[in-house]
Design a protein around this motif. Sequence first.
Motif, mmCIF file in Angstrom:
data_model
loop_
_atom_site.group_PDB
_atom_site.id
_atom_site.type_symbol
_atom_site.label_atom_id
_atom_site.label_comp_id
_atom_site.label_asym_id
_atom_site.label_seq_id
_atom_site.Cartn_x
_atom_site.Cartn_y
_atom_site.Cartn_z
ATOM 1 N N CYS A 80 79.332 80.475 48.143
ATOM 2 C CA CYS A 80 79.936 81.784 48.445
ATOM 3 C C CYS A 80 78.932 82.685 49.156
ATOM 4 O O CYS A 80 79.270 83.356 50.133
ATOM 5 C CB CYS A 80 80.407 82.474 47.167
ATOM 6 N N GLY A 81 77.700 82.716 48.648
ATOM 7 C CA GLY A 81 76.677 83.549 49.271
ATOM 8 C C GLY A 81 76.338 83.087 50.675
ATOM 9 O O GLY A 81 76.204 83.898 51.591
ATOM 10 N N TYR A 82 76.217 81.796 50.858
ATOM 11 C CA TYR A 82 75.839 81.248 52.156
ATOM 12 C C TYR A 82 76.923 81.504 53.205
ATOM 13 O O TYR A 82 76.650 82.015 54.289
ATOM 14 C CB TYR A 82 75.562 79.752 52.023
ATOM 15 N N VAL A 83 78.155 81.163 52.856
ATOM 16 C CA VAL A 83 79.265 81.342 53.805
ATOM 17 C C VAL A 83 79.530 82.828 54.046
ATOM 18 O O VAL A 83 79.802 83.250 55.167
ATOM 19 C CB VAL A 83 80.531 80.619 53.309
ATOM 20 N N GLY A 84 79.413 83.626 52.989
ATOM 21 C CA GLY A 84 79.616 85.064 53.143
ATOM 22 C C GLY A 84 78.586 85.700 54.050
ATOM 23 O O GLY A 84 78.911 86.559 54.874
#
Length: 111
Positions: A80-84
């Motif tokens: 989630c953090g990476y894609v966000g």
Amino acid sequence: MQEAQAKESISAQGAVAASYGLQIENRRLASLTRRVLCLAVILSLLAVVNSILQMQMMVVSHYNPLFLLSIGFALLVPLCGYVGAQNSNKCLICCFCWCNLLGSCANFCAL
């Protein structure tokens, strides 16, 4: 001529910062994006190492499919953090931050 105007408009706005291949115009946003991406990668590595260590501590003589499932679930929050951060998605970044906060609170209470 259009290239010169585009370069002038970029220099007037401030230099474009490159953060892991992403072109981000705002330097502060580029710094925050870099931090989130680094944190997501570190959390992913910790999740995989933790799962491997837990698997080694268990006395299991056969292959356990739950092992891969536990790694998959552990990697959802860093994902989630990476894609966000890559897509500038506020919802995914918010999910990443809140899940890490809740995980930190749960670990603190477990001490």
